[in-house]
Design a protein around this motif. Structure first.
Motif, PDB file in Angstrom:
ATOM      1  N   PRO A 150       1.409  -6.043  -7.829  1.00 40.67           N
ATOM      2  CA  PRO A 150       2.273  -4.924  -7.419  1.00 40.67           C
ATOM      3  C   PRO A 150       3.541  -4.869  -8.278  1.00 40.67           C
ATOM      4  O   PRO A 150       4.148  -5.899  -8.570  1.00 40.67           O
ATOM      5  N   LEU A 151       3.935  -3.667  -8.662  1.00 41.08           N
ATOM      6  CA  LEU A 151       5.122  -3.489  -9.497  1.00 41.08           C
ATOM      7  C   LEU A 151       6.265  -2.806  -8.769  1.00 41.08           C
ATOM      8  O   LEU A 151       7.425  -3.095  -9.037  1.00 41.08           O
ATOM      9  N   GLY A 152       5.940  -1.885  -7.863  1.00 45.15           N
ATOM     10  CA  GLY A 152       6.988  -1.146  -7.167  1.00 45.15           C
ATOM     11  C   GLY A 152       7.877  -0.407  -8.155  1.00 45.15           C
ATOM     12  O   GLY A 152       7.409   0.195  -9.122  1.00 45.15           O
ATOM     13  N   ILE A 153       9.190  -0.512  -7.963  1.00 43.84           N
ATOM     14  CA  ILE A 153      10.146   0.149  -8.845  1.00 43.84           C
ATOM     15  C   ILE A 153      10.096  -0.437 -10.263  1.00 43.84           C
ATOM     16  O   ILE A 153      10.527   0.185 -11.233  1.00 43.84           O
ATOM     17  N   GLY A 154       9.546  -1.647 -10.363  1.00 43.95           N
ATOM     18  CA  GLY A 154       9.383  -2.281 -11.673  1.00 43.95           C
ATOM     19  C   GLY A 154       8.483  -1.487 -12.599  1.00 43.95           C
ATOM     20  O   GLY A 154       8.473  -1.726 -13.818  1.00 43.95           O
ATOM     21  N   LEU A 155       7.733  -0.530 -12.038  1.00 40.69           N
ATOM     22  CA  LEU A 155       6.885   0.328 -12.863  1.00 40.69           C
ATOM     23  C   LEU A 155       7.716   1.064 -13.913  1.00 40.69           C
ATOM     24  O   LEU A 155       7.248   1.293 -15.033  1.00 40.69           O
TER      25      LEU A 155
END
Length: 339
Positions: A150-155
């Motif tokens: 999962p990346l979340g905002i890290g995308l």
């Protein structure tokens, strides 16, 4: 599937039909002088002096026209993808214009990188917001075992990094007649398939890859690029009648990166686009080693120039790089099938 085929044919025929007129237009306005940091390289490439450049304008025109005709313009991936391609084409055109119309060898590295990062971050934010709105999971797919991170905002940071890295890698590869366009045709063909699979829940589940709702529409965008590159290679093969310039290499590189991020296949891109990775790494290692030790690890970077300096014919280098690209694509696809 029919729209993917039609987009490929449309962009191919557009490039093939309008190519001669475009080359004549570029010949009158944008002829590239052979000018690099290496006197020996300039001597080897002397026959290419004053070849028309900025042929990327032809490629990007074919991509936009075919996508407008056959793509779903309400699809957010199509909208963002067109923004990516046009923005990086604009940056490349600015760099090419600076090379041709001033005494400078294009924009400085810092200038170009700053604009690239700015564009990439802006597009990554648009992508993140669009995926949140459609409840699409932002994750990094690891093809060896089918794990997802999962990346979340890290995308946003991740997508920007991939976009800048890939666009620069393709740009560095564009140094011999047909080299970048031929290798990109191999990789683009793969990502036409991968984006189509990502947008089809049945195929995505069968191959245990991430399903991305609406992501299959990117296959139309990629097939438009594929057709444009096939038509461009008609004129770009040795001896080249036209160069794509940064206008082309930065735009197609950014579009490839965008497709990989949408399909969650960034790791597979490293394998399938291994030629671009090696070319970029050869520059990084060459510069790093020279600064640290004063020694060069190859005769001249990027890697294709090493073989030129060694005395290999240009056509042999290009065809062997094409073969390497095709083999790496087969290896990359194999990772999806052997699980």
């Amino acid at each position: 599937m029919a729209r993917i085929v039609l987009a490929t044919l449309t962009s191919f025929l557009f490039t093939l039909l309008f190519g001669p007129a475009a080359i004549r237009w570029l010949q009158q306005r944008f002829r590239e002088p052979v000018r690099s940091d290496s006197t020996r390289l300039d001597e080897i490439q002397a026959s290419k002096n004053q070849t028309p450049t900025m042929g990327g304008l032809l490629i990007i025109s074919a991509i936009v026209i075919a996508t407008l005709l056959w793509g779903d313009l309400l699809n957010h991936y199509i909208q963002i993808g067109l923004v990516v391609a046009l923005a990086f084409a604009g940056l490349g055109a600015w760099d090419d214009w600076t090379k041709l119309k001033t005494s400078r060898n294009g924009l400085s590295v810092k200038q170009k990188l700053l604009v690239q990062v700015g564009i990439a971050l802006s597009v990554a934010v648009l992508l993140y917001l669009a995926e949140r709105q459609h409840s699409t999971e932002a994750s990094l797919f690891w093809p060896f075992g089918g794990h997802r991170i999962p990346l979340g905002i890290g995308l946003v940071v991740w997508a920007a990094f991939v976009t800048v890295s890939v666009s620069n890698a393709v740009n560095l590869t564009d140094g011999l007649d047909g080299l970048a366009s031929g290798c990109m045709i191999c990789v683009a063909t793969t990502f036409v398939g991968l984006t189509f699979i990502a947008g089809n829940q049945f195929f995505a589940n069968r191959l245990t890859v991430p399903y991305v709702s609406g992501g299959g529409e990117v296959a139309v965008l990629m097939s438009s690029m594929l057709g444009g590159l096939l038509g461009f290679l008609w004129f770009n093969c040795h001896p080249a009648q036209v160069f794509m310039g940064d206008t082309g290499s930065l735009s197609i590189g950014s579009l490839l990166a965008f497709a990989a991020v949408v399909a969650r296949q960034e790791v597979l891109l490293v394998i399938c686009g291994g030629v671009f990775v090696v070319e970029a790494m050869s520059v990084i290692l060459q510069v790093g080693c020279y600064k640290l030790t004063g020694q060069r690890i190859i005769l001249c970077s990027p890697l294709h120039n090493h073989y030129l300096f060694r005395g290999d014919p240009e056509t042999r280098i290009v065809i062997r790089f094409w073969i390497a690209s095709a083999v790496l694509v087969v290896v990359g696809i194999g990772t999806l099938l052997i699980r």
